[in-house]
Write a protein that holds these residues in place. Structure first.
Motif, PDB file in Angstrom:
ATOM      1  N   ARG A   1       6.726   3.128  -4.489  1.00 24.47           N
ATOM      2  CA  ARG A   1       6.398   1.728  -4.243  1.00 24.47           C
ATOM      3  C   ARG A   1       6.030   1.477  -2.775  1.00 24.47           C
ATOM      4  N   ASN A   2       6.671   2.177  -1.851  1.00 23.45           N
ATOM      5  CA  ASN A   2       6.334   1.948  -0.447  1.00 23.45           C
ATOM      6  C   ASN A   2       4.935   2.468  -0.118  1.00 23.45           C
ATOM      7  N   VAL A   3       4.509   3.561  -0.781  1.00 26.69           N
ATOM      8  CA  VAL A   3       3.150   4.080  -0.580  1.00 26.69           C
ATOM      9  C   VAL A   3       2.126   3.074  -1.095  1.00 26.69           C
ATOM     10  N   ALA A   4       2.371   2.532  -2.293  1.00 30.58           N
ATOM     11  CA  ALA A   4       1.466   1.529  -2.853  1.00 30.58           C
ATOM     12  C   ALA A   4       1.415   0.285  -1.969  1.00 30.58           C
ATOM     13  N   THR A   5       2.563  -0.127  -1.441  1.00 34.14           N
ATOM     14  CA  THR A   5       2.603  -1.343  -0.627  1.00 34.14           C
ATOM     15  C   THR A   5       1.833  -1.168   0.674  1.00 34.14           C
ATOM     16  N   TRP A   6       1.819   0.029   1.219  1.00 33.96           N
ATOM     17  CA  TRP A   6       1.003   0.271   2.406  1.00 33.96           C
ATOM     18  C   TRP A   6      -0.472   0.008   2.125  1.00 33.96           C
ATOM     19  N   LEU A   7      -0.918   0.270   0.897  1.00 29.09           N
ATOM     20  CA  LEU A   7      -2.300  -0.035   0.526  1.00 29.09           C
ATOM     21  C   LEU A   7      -2.545  -1.544   0.536  1.00 29.09           C
ATOM     22  N   ALA A   8      -1.551  -2.315   0.113  1.00 25.64           N
ATOM     23  CA  ALA A   8      -1.688  -3.775   0.158  1.00 25.64           C
ATOM     24  C   ALA A   8      -1.823  -4.258   1.598  1.00 25.64           C
ATOM     25  N   VAL A   9      -1.034  -3.683   2.505  1.00 24.96           N
ATOM     26  CA  VAL A   9      -1.135  -4.047   3.921  1.00 24.96           C
ATOM     27  C   VAL A   9      -2.499  -3.651   4.471  1.00 24.96           C
ATOM     28  N   LEU A  10      -2.967  -2.451   4.106  1.00 28.12           N
ATOM     29  CA  LEU A  10      -4.286  -2.005   4.540  1.00 28.12           C
ATOM     30  C   LEU A  10      -5.371  -2.947   4.023  1.00 28.12           C
ATOM     31  N   GLY A  11      -5.223  -3.403   2.785  1.00 26.94           N
ATOM     32  CA  GLY A  11      -6.189  -4.343   2.225  1.00 26.94           C
ATOM     33  C   GLY A  11      -6.273  -5.613   3.052  1.00 26.94           C
ATOM     34  N   PHE A  12      -5.129  -6.126   3.496  1.00 26.14           N
ATOM     35  CA  PHE A  12      -5.150  -7.344   4.297  1.00 26.14           C
ATOM     36  C   PHE A  12      -5.783  -7.089   5.660  1.00 26.14           C
TER      37      PHE A  12
END
Length: 324
Positions: free
Chosen positions: A289-300
């Motif tokens: 989940r933390n790896v996926a969430t880093w993608l959300a931060v990158l998206g922003f």
């Protein structure tokens, strides 16, 4: 009307600042009504009618008056913070309405107005989330910090006087395309707050006690923050997809081609790919989940690049959406 709008933005910034300070006070005072555990030896029961030895633990120590008072102050500060955030949102909306009335159009014609609208969508969505889940209130410290920074940047750096729309924007597609882009961007803005909160809180729960993980000491649990992050992004992504498609249709009507890899189109595509990657990773059990969430931060971060970087450093067919 224009001067009134400018004053309302200033008042909104100050009220967001009050909300942020109140959240910080609540955050510093800690969790409400903390009991002080006092270790005491158990008592051995020896008496008539009691066979053998029974053990009765000492009753818990009473809550110290200082801790009780601190809990009350924290609760009051939290309520003031929520009230100030709601008031700031009302002022924020009034500034947008008066700006639109003064310009006789929707207030999305330049970078200043776009940032004001995106941030309003973000704070309005936060108030809805808070109404549904009051336990997330302490996340408001980080949300109001973002509001102060972005709205103040819009007012102090990006401000431009009201001007008529350029001919290329005089179309009903202006409302369709820009409104959906603004809405999705505001939800993505809000989604980035619990995403960063989850990364810090998850590290704290895993025993990390260095900066910035200690900032998440009093945030809600990591699981709840991660679920909120996913829910917000899953809601915003289809809206963002429709906005990109609507933009392509508008480009075909205005410029004779649906896609031309203009800098803003390119970065919109990059953002779409990154957010799609986040949702795919989030739905894949083997991805942490933390790896996926880093993608959300990158998206922003790609959204910020599309909003600020492209408008300031590049020129293209979307240049009219820049500072002027």
């Amino acid at each position: 009307m224009s001067a009134l709008s400018d004053n309302l933005v200033t008042f909104a910034i100050l009220t967001y600042l009050i909300a942020m300070i109140s959240h910080a006070v609540e955050y510093a005072l800690g969790n409400a009504r903390t009991r002080v555990a006092v270790a005491s030896p158990a008592r051995e029961l020896v008496g008539a009618g009691v066979g053998g030895g029974g053990v009765l633990p000492e009753p818990p120590a009473p809550v110290p008056p200082s801790a009780d008072a601190s809990a009350r102050r924290a609760r009051i500060a939290g309520l003031v913070a929520v009230g100030a955030t709601a008031l700031a949102a009302v002022l924020h909306l009034a500034a947008l309405v008066t700006r639109g009335l003064a310009a006789d159009r929707m207030p999305w014609g330049n970078m200043y107005e776009f940032v004001l609208t995106v941030t309003f969508i973000g704070v309005a969505a936060w108030l809805v989330v808070l109404w549904k889940r009051p336990s997330l209130r302490k996340l408001g410290l980080f949300l109001t910090l973002v509001m102060v920074l972005l709205v103040a940047t819009a007012e102090l750096v990006l401000y431009v006087p009201i001007v008529p729309l350029v001919p290329a924007l005089n179309s009903y597609w202006f409302v369709i395309h820009v409104s959906t882009i603004v809405f999705a961007s505001g939800i993505f803005l809000l989604g980035a707050v619990p995403a960063v909160g989850f990364l810090m809180r998850n590290g704290y729960e895993q025993g990390k006690r260095s900066f910035p993980y200690t900032l998440a000491k009093r945030l809600p649990g990591a699981v709840g923050l991660e679920r909120l992050t996913f829910a917000l992004h899953a809601f915003a992504f289809p809206v963002f997809t429709f906005a990109v498609i609507a933009g392509a249709i508008w480009a075909e009507a205005a410029w004779g081609r649906p896609w031309g890899w203009d800098p803003k189109e390119t970065w919109a595509f990059i953002s779409w790919v990154v957010y799609a990657g986040y949702l795919h990773a989030r739905a894949t059990p083997s991805v942490k989940r933390n790896v996926a969430t880093w993608l959300a931060v990158l998206g922003f971060l790609t959204m910020l690049m599309n909003l600020f970087g492209v408008n300031i450093f590049f020129t293209g067919l979307h240049s009219y959406g820049g500072l002027s």
